[in-house]
Design a protein around this motif. Structure first.
Motif, short mmCIF file in Angstrom:
data_model
loop_
_atom_site.label_atom_id
_atom_site.label_comp_id
_atom_site.label_asym_id
_atom_site.label_seq_id
_atom_site.Cartn_x
_atom_site.Cartn_y
_atom_site.Cartn_z
N LEU A 177 -7.97 -2.28 1.41
CA LEU A 177 -8.62 -3.08 2.44
C LEU A 177 -7.85 -4.38 2.59
O LEU A 177 -7.73 -5.15 1.63
CB LEU A 177 -10.08 -3.35 2.07
N PHE A 178 -7.31 -4.61 3.78
CA PHE A 178 -6.52 -5.82 4.04
C PHE A 178 -7.37 -6.81 4.83
O PHE A 178 -7.71 -6.56 5.99
CB PHE A 178 -5.25 -5.47 4.81
N ARG A 195 -2.03 4.30 -4.21
CA ARG A 195 -3.09 4.55 -3.23
C ARG A 195 -2.52 4.95 -1.87
O ARG A 195 -3.24 4.98 -0.87
CB ARG A 195 -3.97 3.31 -3.07
N ARG A 196 -1.23 5.25 -1.81
CA ARG A 196 -0.58 5.47 -0.53
C ARG A 196 -1.17 6.65 0.25
O ARG A 196 -1.07 6.70 1.47
CB ARG A 196 0.92 5.72 -0.74
N ASP A 197 -1.80 7.62 -0.45
CA ASP A 197 -2.42 8.75 0.25
C ASP A 197 -3.80 8.41 0.79
O ASP A 197 -4.38 9.18 1.54
CB ASP A 197 -2.51 9.96 -0.67
N GLY A 198 -4.33 7.24 0.40
CA GLY A 198 -5.62 6.79 0.91
C GLY A 198 -5.45 5.95 2.17
O GLY A 198 -4.34 5.65 2.59
N PRO A 199 -6.55 5.54 2.79
CA PRO A 199 -6.46 4.76 4.03
C PRO A 199 -6.01 3.32 3.79
O PRO A 199 -6.25 2.75 2.73
CB PRO A 199 -7.89 4.81 4.58
N PHE A 200 -5.34 2.76 4.79
CA PHE A 200 -5.06 1.33 4.84
C PHE A 200 -5.90 0.77 5.99
O PHE A 200 -5.70 1.14 7.14
CB PHE A 200 -3.58 1.07 5.09
N VAL A 201 -6.86 -0.08 5.66
CA VAL A 201 -7.81 -0.58 6.66
C VAL A 201 -7.61 -2.09 6.83
O VAL A 201 -7.99 -2.88 5.96
CB VAL A 201 -9.27 -0.29 6.24
N HIS A 237 0.83 -1.21 0.00
CA HIS A 237 0.00 0.00 0.00
C HIS A 237 0.86 1.26 0.00
O HIS A 237 0.63 2.20 -0.77
CB HIS A 237 -0.91 -0.02 1.23
N ALA A 238 1.89 1.29 0.86
CA ALA A 238 2.70 2.50 1.04
C ALA A 238 3.52 2.83 -0.20
O ALA A 238 3.85 4.00 -0.43
CB ALA A 238 3.63 2.33 2.24
N VAL A 268 -11.67 0.40 -3.88
CA VAL A 268 -10.68 -0.12 -2.94
C VAL A 268 -9.81 -1.15 -3.64
O VAL A 268 -10.23 -1.80 -4.60
CB VAL A 268 -11.32 -0.77 -1.70
N ARG A 269 -8.59 -1.30 -3.14
CA ARG A 269 -7.75 -2.41 -3.55
C ARG A 269 -7.82 -3.47 -2.46
O ARG A 269 -7.75 -3.16 -1.27
CB ARG A 269 -6.29 -1.98 -3.74
N ILE A 270 -7.95 -4.73 -2.88
CA ILE A 270 -8.07 -5.83 -1.94
C ILE A 270 -6.74 -6.56 -1.82
O ILE A 270 -6.18 -7.02 -2.82
CB ILE A 270 -9.17 -6.83 -2.36
#
Length: 438
Positions: A234-235, A185-191, A180-181, A272-274
């Motif tokens: 989304l993890f 999408r690094r500026d978006g949330p990591f959930v 993610h980082a 989202v990315r899964i």
């Protein structure tokens, strides 16, 4: 700065016009092509920032163009335009290196999200290299870990679903955070969400949200974790624990890029990315009927296997140094003195099999720091199984005395409202060797 440029390849004029107009409203220029041959000529004439191509073309396929771009323009993100419901082709494209896909009829919101992610990847936003100091570390110089880091860098450049495998404690969430980082999408949330920790009757509500009054206790509308991760990642950890009814809705959410909250009349789009993970063998879970085969096929587009710690023993010492330094920084009493491993203790860790992997190493060292005398950690402070310690302390006859002293120090620290580590640091600064019983 010049406007970004997209190459759009499709043999349907209406699709080309629709995409060109949508891109224009995003301040993105477009060049078009009707065939694979024309697309190759446009690639030579221009330097596009991304490519959108239909899968079926008069003189070949989008996969043919993808392979050409991978060979001659490896940094160019390619997204596939696929027929609605043709997920097998979309999965095959992403396995071959496609950045993402969009289905016909083209959803303009999904198209805009895709284009924005591709442009961030091309450096139209803050470069990844400027953010490396905020990324979590994935330590180890073994060949296995060097290969893992290189693969993570590649996975960060695609939006394909990634399935991370490995034993418990190998760092699956850490790897997901790195993907993610380092990606667009690094500026978006990591959930992150542990699927096994959600009660089965609340899984759908937690993942997809719910409407007020949809079930007993639903006192207000609530967004789910998919909505919370919008624009980011989304993890889904321990995915094998997801009940079968929720697996059906998850499959649709991944395929259609939309979710339906519990009690809602219509679906809502989600961007989202899964990334998912499990320490269990999902192929075996499919054979046993506990996991849907179609979902397994969909989330396992790219697999990332994290090696067990016993497979890379050369990384144990640098990992231990990092963990001990982190424990010293976390102590309530700052000090320049850090705990360190004796040669014998380091050798004992190298011999140990670590069934709990890096997480177990952290626990062992945290316990050793709390129980050892001074800053040097000896074999006995590790409290490894006796066969691993080779009786190092037992043969000396000092184990009982050391344990009694440890208990005394712990009791004194508790009475003073300090952690054992901070208490020992205070003793060291005062030049006191140990705490004596009254």
């Amino acid at each position: 700065m010049s406007r970004p440029l997209a190459l759009v390849v499709d043999d349907e004029a209406d699709i080309l016009d629709l995409i060109r107009i949508t891109l224009g409203r995003m301040n993105v220029s477009a060049v078009t092509a009707l065939t694979v041959a024309e697309a190759k000529l446009q690639l030579e004439r221009h330097r596009p920032d991304l490519c959108l191509t239909d899968l079926s073309l008069p003189d070949g396929t989008g996969l043919d163009l993808l392979h050409h771009i991978n060979t001659h323009h490896p940094d160019l993100p390619v997204a596939m335009i696929t027929a609605h419901g043709n997920m097998e082709s979309a999965v095959a494209a992403m396995k071959a290196g496609a950045f993402d896909f969009v289905a016909k009829p083209v959803d303009l919101s999904a198209l805009r999200n895709l284009v924005e992610s591709a442009l961030r990847l091309r450096g139209r936003a803050t470069p990844t290299e400027e953010r490396t100091d905020s990324e979590p570390p994935l330590l180890g110089d073994s060949p296995a870990m060097q290969q893992i880091r290189a693969l993570i860098a590649k996975l960060a450049r695609t939006q394909a679903p990634v399935f991370i495998t490995g034993e418990s404690g190998t760092g699956k969430e850490l790897a997901a955070r790195l993907i993610h980082a380092q990606g667009p999408r690094r500026d978006g949330p990591f959930v992150p969400v542990n699927c096994g920790a959600i009660p089965h009757d609340l899984v759908e509500s937690e993942l997809f949200g719910h409407k007020k009054g949809s079930f007993s206790g639903a006192l207000a509308d609530k967004d789910g974790l998919f909505q919370a991760a919008a624009g980011g990642t989304l993890f889904l950890d321990e995915l094998a624990d997801l009940p079968l009814p929720a697996q059906v809705k998850l499959l649709r959410a991944i395929q259609e890029k939309c979710v339906r909250p519990v009690g809602a009349a219509r679906e809502v789009p989600v961007d989202v990315r899964i990334i998912s993970a499990s320490h269990r063998d999902l192929a075996q879970e499919v054979e046993k009927g506990r996991f849907r085969q179609d979902l397994f096929y969909r989330i396992n587009v790219i697999e990332l296997r994290l090696p067990a710690l016993r497979e890379r023993p050369e990384d144990i010492r640098p990992l231990a140094v990092h963990i001990l330094r982190k424990l010293a920084r976390a102590a309530s009493e700052p000090t320049a003195v850090e705990p360190w491993l004796s040669e014998e203790a380091g050798a004992a860790l190298m011999r140990y099999a670590f069934p709990g992997n890096v997480r177990e190493l952290e626990n062992i060292l945290e316990r050793a720091v709390a129980l050892c005398e001074g800053e040097r950690i000896e074999v006995g402070d590790l409290y490894l199984p006796v066969n691993e310690r080779a009786g190092a302390l037992e043969s000396s006859g000092a184990a009982r005395v050391a344990l009694d002293q440890t208990h005394l120090n712990q009791a004194t620290a508790r009475a003073l409202g300090m952690t054992p580590l901070a208490f020992r640091y205070r003793l060291a600064r005062l030049g006191i060797d140990r705490c004596e019983a009254a």
